[in-house]
Design a protein around this motif. Structure first.
Motif, short mmCIF file in Angstrom:
data_model
loop_
_atom_site.label_atom_id
_atom_site.label_comp_id
_atom_site.label_asym_id
_atom_site.label_seq_id
_atom_site.Cartn_x
_atom_site.Cartn_y
_atom_site.Cartn_z
N SER B 72 0.84 -1.20 0.00
CA SER B 72 0.00 0.00 0.00
C SER B 72 0.87 1.25 0.00
CB SER B 72 -0.93 0.01 1.21
OG SER B 72 -0.17 -0.06 2.39
N LEU B 73 2.09 1.14 0.50
CA LEU B 73 3.02 2.28 0.50
C LEU B 73 3.35 2.76 -0.91
CD1 LEU B 73 5.77 1.68 3.17
CD2 LEU B 73 3.66 2.99 3.34
N LEU B 74 3.14 1.92 -1.91
CA LEU B 74 3.48 2.29 -3.29
C LEU B 74 2.24 2.68 -4.12
CD1 LEU B 74 6.03 0.74 -2.29
CD2 LEU B 74 6.36 -0.01 -4.62
N ARG B 75 1.11 2.85 -3.45
CA ARG B 75 -0.13 3.18 -4.14
C ARG B 75 0.02 4.45 -5.00
NH1 ARG B 75 -4.63 2.27 -1.29
NH2 ARG B 75 -3.56 2.91 0.61
N GLY B 76 -0.20 4.32 -6.28
CA GLY B 76 -0.17 5.48 -7.16
C GLY B 76 1.23 5.94 -7.54
N TYR B 77 2.24 5.15 -7.16
CA TYR B 77 3.61 5.55 -7.49
C TYR B 77 3.85 5.45 -8.99
CZ TYR B 77 8.71 5.04 -7.88
OH TYR B 77 10.02 5.16 -8.26
N LEU B 109 -1.43 0.26 7.31
CA LEU B 109 -2.30 1.05 6.43
C LEU B 109 -3.32 0.15 5.73
CD1 LEU B 109 -2.76 3.91 5.27
CD2 LEU B 109 -1.10 3.35 3.47
N VAL B 428 -5.62 6.41 13.48
CA VAL B 428 -5.48 6.33 12.02
C VAL B 428 -4.59 7.45 11.48
CG1 VAL B 428 -6.76 6.45 9.83
CG2 VAL B 428 -7.66 5.09 11.73
N LYS B 429 -4.72 8.64 12.03
CA LYS B 429 -3.88 9.76 11.56
C LYS B 429 -2.39 9.45 11.76
CE LYS B 429 -7.39 12.41 10.48
NZ LYS B 429 -7.81 12.24 9.10
N MET B 432 -1.26 7.12 9.03
CA MET B 432 -1.09 7.86 7.77
C MET B 432 0.21 8.68 7.79
SD MET B 432 -5.08 8.91 7.20
CE MET B 432 -4.80 10.03 5.84
N ALA B 435 3.05 6.39 7.17
CA ALA B 435 3.10 5.96 5.77
C ALA B 435 3.71 7.07 4.90
CB ALA B 435 1.70 5.59 5.27
N GLU B 436 3.34 8.31 5.15
CA GLU B 436 3.92 9.43 4.38
C GLU B 436 5.43 9.52 4.63
OE1 GLU B 436 3.23 11.41 1.96
OE2 GLU B 436 1.08 11.05 1.73
N ARG B 439 7.14 6.90 2.59
CA ARG B 439 7.16 7.33 1.19
C ARG B 439 8.29 8.33 0.95
NH1 ARG B 439 5.39 11.73 -2.14
NH2 ARG B 439 5.25 12.87 -0.20
N LEU B 442 11.65 6.53 0.98
CA LEU B 442 11.87 5.71 -0.22
C LEU B 442 12.19 6.60 -1.44
CD1 LEU B 442 9.04 3.06 0.31
CD2 LEU B 442 11.50 2.58 0.26
#
Lengths: 448, 448
Positions: B72-77, B109, B428-429, B432, B435-436, B439, B442
């Motif tokens: 999920s960390l690569l979603r939309g990469y 996530l 949840v925040k 998130m 996760a940011e 990203r 990476l």
């Protein structure tokens, strides 16, 4: 009311491209300025209701170019049957009892769910009645729309009266929110003479009520199912050697103000005619799959340079007017069936749902992008959600990850119609109650 | 904690069928009773935290049988590229820098977004590390899961260590929430000797840590792309005359505890082997379309009597683990490509996402339906929404109209993990934010 949407990521779909930390200024029904948030803040220091769009993405309202708004009342009534059984045993027997009140209520429901899923313009083909109709419903809720009256050979006189009444009462009305269209149902239900006559009627109505900036368009189903040529033969004894568009072209009815829904069964000549005559296409992948109609050759149409827009079709065959879902299905489907992930990218699909949707309705001077001087049809999407995290690329998210429920706030024609997911123009619970009542009445009539 | 879910429409997906105005009683991790609301109210007059499910639909938690949760960390990469370019220029260069902390955060996530979209069990294939891993993430958030370690010929020693450690530490742990699997990556990355060895390892681990009620399963990608036979030839010099399942069958590795993901390129013999060996299928239509892999012959598999379940695949190729969306795409796609609306109906698709998903994971004694004695994995959906109005048929709505955001409340293993869309087990925040951060790190490493 004057609004200033501040500090969002503006995906303009127009010449301004993407503006990060951007703001948009709305006065009356219009976008009067947009740019970097700092610049706008400095230029407009006072006044305006300020809408905070931090962590949000601001897009032009989505455009649904093929729907039958009233039919939301039949959502989930019948699914998964063979097409003829579905129509003859289920849909038509119920639909024939739909009153003008049902049509009005169904359109109210469609207007609410469209706005809640980020759609600001809906092109709807249905039966028009003077007192209660889809135009009334859309204008009350503040949804922009093109409202058509669907025409069949078996009711020409009735149709002509309805078309005149629709155009006179509604074209350009409700502060320019509503436009109208002339809608021949399909080449197998409208005979060639009537088809030609309906083109003339459209041209005449344009002379009386329209203009080149504000045209009455022609909206028709074309080549939805494989057997359409056979249906034309059976109905009118016409044996088509070539495709359906060759036939329509021979009648001299095609032009840039023609919007053809579905366009599933096309040959190369059809595609060339669509491009040459600048006919607009409404692609309805969810409905075409659900009814097992087939898969439109969209990559070929795009390659030919045709204008392709997106439609949901009615709740009978979809079952939700959700253009976010339709964008994702479009982006997926053509990759999969062509075994080629490059046939269209996310940005192209987002164009189909915005600026190309506007072009399909001949309305691109006013809507389809966030640009100075255009009407303020604007959707704010909350990107601060786990399923939209992390963010590498907003356009990828808009097509592949955003859900309709992420739509937070919607402006149409400069009016705040939904704020933080609350519809401001109607009591939604009342609309739902009315829809349930209509359902109960219809089921009682058909004895179910 | 003890709960009583009252007055809902219970779609049990088990022997209780549909119970209108029904209630479900939960004690500890278990469903102890269900029935008509009046009967349950009379039988359990006191105690229990009462959850009002009026106007709501109560279903067994959805089951996602193929995912790579960390990704999920690569979603939309990267999207819309040709497959090899996508893998070699985009995904792999970033993925090789994913640390065990990234894997843990990506799985947190995925767990959050899965629960928020009504999924209570996720089967995930990824790299296992002892300290931080997907099992830790799922168990902290309270998501049920099967956690696998993916095996390749080039790292056999490392794999075997990881598998032993994974099984010893996690199989049946976290109050039975977590099970584990042995995951040969694919027939073109695992040589035939290693394939056989991995079957033996799975059997040995089952003797040590599993049982027939609580088995360690085998999870593998099979026949995802058209060129898989050519890839096997290139990798191992093996020329396959027949299909990939014939090959796997000749190695004697197939059985009822084998879950094969994708199964796109199958011939009739493959389908017969799947049925005969009772191999379970995970169908991943969104991923197969997006990567342009092709379309699995699901109607043929169903006709043969195979167990077909649904998976989303990772956020790289989907980009959301949304089983509601996958149900709709499944129901649509096979109608459209087969030009037949009767190839599967809404109820069959809902089975794939519930009880057949449970069977695919060999977990059907405990999950997949709302039945007395089963674990309390229960999802409550708010049907009081305009896009779910009117209501003729709840199952049609569940497949064709419900959106993941309509999921309101979720129980997993008797625990209230989400209430009115608020996740109760984690901030949840914070997830998130983490996760940011991953990203950003990476992208820094790959210089983007």
């Amino acid at each position: 009311m004057e609004f200033l949407i501040e500090n969002g990521t503006i995906i303009s779909m127009g010449k301004n491209g993407i503006i990060r930390q951007g703001s948009v200024v709305i006065e009356r029904d219009e976008i009067v300025d947009l740019g970097k948030a700092d610049y706008i803040k400095h230029k407009y220091p006072r006044g305006y209701e300020r809408i905070d769009a931090k962590n949000k993405v601001v897009i032009p309202g989505l455009i649904n170019t093929h729907h039958h708004a009233a039919m939301s009342l039949l959502r989930g009534y019948a699914d998964d049957y063979p097409l003829q059984e579905w129509l003859e045993k289920w849909i038509w027997p119920l639909e024939k009892h739909m009153s003008k009140h049902d049509i009005y209520v169904g359109a109210l429901l469609t207007a609410v769910e469209s706005i809640m899923s980020g759609t600001t313009t809906v092109n709807s083909m249905y039966h028009y009645f003077p007192e209660e109709n889809e135009a009334k419903a859309f204008s009350e809720i503040g949804l922009r729309g093109v409202i058509g009256h669907v025409c069949f050979s078996w009711r020409k006189d009735e149709d002509k009266k309805a078309l005149e009444d629709l155009a006179r009462n509604w074209h350009g009305q409700a502060n320019g929110l509503i436009r109208v269209s002339v809608d021949p149902h399909a080449p197998y239900t409208v005979d060639p003479d009537y088809m030609v006559e309906l083109k003339q009627i459209k041209d005449e109505l344009n002379m009386k009520y329209g203009s080149s900036e504000n045209p009455i368009i022609w909206h028709i189903h074309v080549a939805e199912t494989k057997d359409e040529k056979e249906k034309i033969r059976q109905a009118f004894g016409i044996n088509l050697k070539n495709g359906i568009f060759s036939y329509l072209n021979s009648l001299n009815v095609l032009g840039k103000d023609v919007l053809a829904a579905h366009c599933v069964w096309l040959n190369d000549e059809d595609i060339a005619i669509i491009k040459e005559r600048n006919v607009k296409v409404s692609h309805n992948p969810v409905s075409n799959l659900k009814l097992a109609s087939g898969i439109s050759p969209i990559p070929k149409l795009l390659k030919a340079g045709a204008t392709v827009s997106l439609g949901t079709d009615s709740a009978c065959s979809n079952n939700s007017p959700d253009i976010f879902e339709t964008m994702k299905v479009t982006a997926l489907l053509h990759k999969g069936v062509n075994l080629d992930p490059t046939v269209m990218n996310a940005e192209q699909v987002l164009r189909m749902a915005t600026i190309d949707g506007a072009k399909a309705l001949c309305w691109e001077k006013e809507i389809g992008s966030i640009e100075k001087g255009k009407k303020a049809d604007i959707v704010i999407i909350d990107f601060n959600k786990p399923h939209l995290c992390p963010i590498y690329n907003e356009i990828s998210h808009l097509v592949y990850s955003v859900k309709s429920a992420d739509v937070e706030t919607v402006f149409i024609n400069g009016k705040l119609v939904m704020e933080k997911r609350t519809i401001k123009t109607v009591n939604v619970k009342e609309v739902m109650k009315k829809a349930e009542k209509c359902r109960e009445r219809l089921l009682r009539i058909v004895g179910k």
